[in-house]
Design a protein around this motif. Sequence first.
Motif, PDB file in Angstrom:
ATOM      1  N   ASN A  23       0.832  -1.193   0.000  1.00  0.00           N
ATOM      2  CA  ASN A  23       0.000   0.000   0.000  1.00  0.00           C
ATOM      3  C   ASN A  23       0.869   1.246   0.000  1.00  0.00           C
ATOM      4  N   THR A  24       0.433   2.248  -0.731  1.00  0.00           N
ATOM      5  CA  THR A  24       1.147   3.513  -0.762  1.00  0.00           C
ATOM      6  C   THR A  24       0.780   4.312   0.484  1.00  0.00           C
ATOM      7  N   TYR A  26       0.615   7.883   2.116  1.00  0.00           N
ATOM      8  CA  TYR A  26       0.615   9.297   1.751  1.00  0.00           C
ATOM      9  C   TYR A  26       0.828  10.139   3.001  1.00  0.00           C
ATOM     10  N   SER A  27       1.575  11.213   2.855  1.00  0.00           N
ATOM     11  CA  SER A  27       1.846  12.089   3.993  1.00  0.00           C
ATOM     12  C   SER A  27       0.594  12.879   4.358  1.00  0.00           C
ATOM     13  N   THR A  28       0.587  13.391   5.558  1.00  0.00           N
ATOM     14  CA  THR A  28      -0.539  14.199   6.028  1.00  0.00           C
ATOM     15  C   THR A  28      -0.701  15.432   5.160  1.00  0.00           C
ATOM     16  N   PHE A  30       0.119  15.807   1.999  1.00  0.00           N
ATOM     17  CA  PHE A  30      -0.428  15.403   0.711  1.00  0.00           C
ATOM     18  C   PHE A  30      -1.937  15.219   0.813  1.00  0.00           C
ATOM     19  N   LYS A  31      -2.381  14.568   1.888  1.00  0.00           N
ATOM     20  CA  LYS A  31      -3.812  14.346   2.079  1.00  0.00           C
ATOM     21  C   LYS A  31      -4.559  15.668   2.208  1.00  0.00           C
ATOM     22  N   ALA A  34      -4.742  17.342  -1.167  1.00  0.00           N
ATOM     23  CA  ALA A  34      -5.702  16.664  -2.040  1.00  0.00           C
ATOM     24  C   ALA A  34      -7.130  17.022  -1.659  1.00  0.00           C
ATOM     25  N   LEU A  52      -3.608  13.471  -9.525  1.00  0.00           N
ATOM     26  CA  LEU A  52      -2.600  13.361  -8.469  1.00  0.00           C
ATOM     27  C   LEU A  52      -1.779  12.075  -8.566  1.00  0.00           C
ATOM     28  N   MET A  54      -3.021   8.979  -8.282  1.00  0.00           N
ATOM     29  CA  MET A  54      -3.568   7.929  -7.423  1.00  0.00           C
ATOM     30  C   MET A  54      -4.463   7.042  -8.272  1.00  0.00           C
ATOM     31  N   LEU A  60      -9.557   8.877  -1.888  1.00  0.00           N
ATOM     32  CA  LEU A  60      -9.752  10.329  -1.830  1.00  0.00           C
ATOM     33  C   LEU A  60     -11.130  10.651  -1.255  1.00  0.00           C
ATOM     34  N   TRP A  63     -10.910  10.326   2.448  1.00  0.00           N
ATOM     35  CA  TRP A  63     -10.195  11.457   3.043  1.00  0.00           C
ATOM     36  C   TRP A  63     -11.103  12.663   3.182  1.00  0.00           C
TER      37      TRP A  63
END
Length: 125
Positions: A23-24, A26-28, A30-31, A34, A52, A54, A60, A63
């Motif tokens: 699983n990729t 993602y940093s906070t 980046f989230k 997005a 992006l 993904m 997404l 999120w």
Amino acid sequence: MVRRWVKAYKELGAVGIQRKRQNTVYSTQFKLNAVNLYLTSEKSYRELAHELGMNNPPLLTRWVSNYRKKGEFAFSNVQGRPRKESELLEISIKKAKDVVNETEQELARLQNDNLNLRMEVEYLK
């Protein structure tokens, strides 16, 4: 499902349909970026996810949903079981003792300074 694969291939190429072994993560930041892009633009989840890089648009969606419920704290990486009240009480007692300790040390230092100043004044008299 096949249509989704075709769209992913058209937008991301062969990378878009490759199965990932891991699983990729993602940093906070980046989230948050997005989510803000989604909320400020009029693009769909799928369009923005492909933009992006993904290949999982429902991620997404999750999120954005979490952001709407919890705000910026939705992406804090706190894991594990929550602490019990007794543990929290012990921690607060330790912090209180540290503060009292520091206060007592400061009081002792000030009393010592006061004594030194009194001795100076008496000497100067």
